[in-house]
Scaffold this active site. Structure first.
Site, mmCIF file in Angstrom:
data_model
loop_
_atom_site.group_PDB
_atom_site.id
_atom_site.type_symbol
_atom_site.label_atom_id
_atom_site.label_comp_id
_atom_site.label_asym_id
_atom_site.label_seq_id
_atom_site.Cartn_x
_atom_site.Cartn_y
_atom_site.Cartn_z
ATOM 1 C CB THR A 118 -0.912 0.008 1.231
ATOM 2 O OG1 THR A 118 -1.730 -1.164 1.211
ATOM 3 C CG2 THR A 118 -1.799 1.238 1.257
ATOM 4 C CE LYS A 127 -5.248 -1.936 0.624
ATOM 5 N NZ LYS A 127 -4.007 -2.686 0.662
ATOM 6 C CE LYS A 182 1.927 0.975 5.531
ATOM 7 N NZ LYS A 182 1.171 0.997 4.230
#
Length: 304
Positions: A101, A177, A245
């Site tokens: 990601t 995503k 994150k």
């Protein structure tokens, strides 16, 4: 294209997702080599029929398809293009499937580096968790050139139940995503808030789970994470640090686009508070523990 068209595939990163993806390709008859700094993960992969490699270069040199399943863009860049990186060892025309990601700008930057070396690059983040990775039933949100999809197809068919072909340029898959991660993080935070609120109201939590999962307020994350809270089990399937994150990336994207993301920002702060409380590497359902500690509530404990 059949699996016979791939003479060899490689996987860099044999964590909970990468290991399942590698095993799924082995099951489909693809010859797979793998590398990870965790020797226990490598041992599991070898036991499943894969071949271990001493370095990322060794994985890459014979791989027609190379899956990179590491934590983030920085790690992807390092293992592919850093000192003794994998990309320079790959044969021209081979394809990199990048599944970490990351921000769309990073995906575009890495794709340009690959293309400069004569390699194909598929921006292919994944969703579904370790269980679906092990079953070859992931969802892949991919973008790249038609040739990259063609070369990658046997590997994609082995690892995924659904492959969304979202565009012909890197960065599109990454963008999809991040929308998914925005929702995932918000739903986890909301589920944890709801369960602790129910505890404050004196409700029986197993009954809350039963009622909500049959009601309009249910979400996939509520259904998936709340049993961990009921069991007092915070062993990391998906750690808090993943969402500090990913929601951090979402926040950065919103700032660049001058787009308000108030709900995502609140969820990010909840994950940051949980990390600051010492639970960064614990399961992301630990947001509920953080709220409970703040409010003096006692959640279920793990069975002895």
């Amino acid at each position: 294209m059949t699996t016979q068209n791939i003479l060899a595939a490689g996987v860099i990163g044999l964590g909970s997702m990468g290991l399942g993806m590698a095993q799924s390709m082995v099951k489909r008859g693809i010859k797979v080599s793998g590398f990870d700094i965790n020797s226990a993960a490598v041992a599991k992969f070898v036991e499943a029929g894969g071949s271990s490699a001493a370095s990322v270069v060794e994985v890459a040199k014979n791989a027609h398809v190379l899956l990179v399943v590491v934590v983030n863009a920085a790690q992807t860049d390092m293992v592919l293009f850093g000192e003794n990186g994998a990309a320079v060892a790959m044969k021209k025309g081979s394809v990199i499937i990048s599944s970490a990601t990351m921000a769309p700008d990073d995906a575009r930057r890495l794709a340009a580096k690959a293309e400069a070396l004569g390699l194909l690059y598929l921006d292919a983040p994944i969703s579904g968790g370790a269980a679906k990775a092990a079953l070859g039933q992931l969802t892949v949100m991919a973008s790249g050139t038609p040739e990259a999809f063609t070369r990658a197809r046997p590997a994609l068919d082995a690892i995924a139940a659904t492959v969304h072909e979202l565009g012909d340029a890197a960065g599109i898959g990454a963008s999809f995503k991040m929308v998914n991660q925005l929702l995932a993080g918000v739903h986890i935070a909301a589920a944890c808030e709801a369960v602790t609120f129910a505890k404050k109201l004196g409700l029986d939590l197993p009954t809350v789970y039963k009622v909500i999962t049959a009601s309009a307020g249910n979400s996939w994350m509520f259904e998936n994470r709340v049993p961990r809270i009921l069991d007092g089990d915070y062993a990391p399937r998906s750690a808090v640090e993943i969402f500090t994150k990913d929601l951090g990336i979402v926040s950065d994207m919103g700032r660049r686009e001058k787009f308000p993301l108030q709900i995502a920002a609140t969820a990010l702060q909840m994950f940051l508070m949980t990390a600051a409380a010492g639970m960064e590497r614990d399961d992301d359902a630990s947001v509920a523990r953080m709220i409970a500690e703040m409010t003096g509530l006692e959640l279920p404990k793990a069975s002895a």
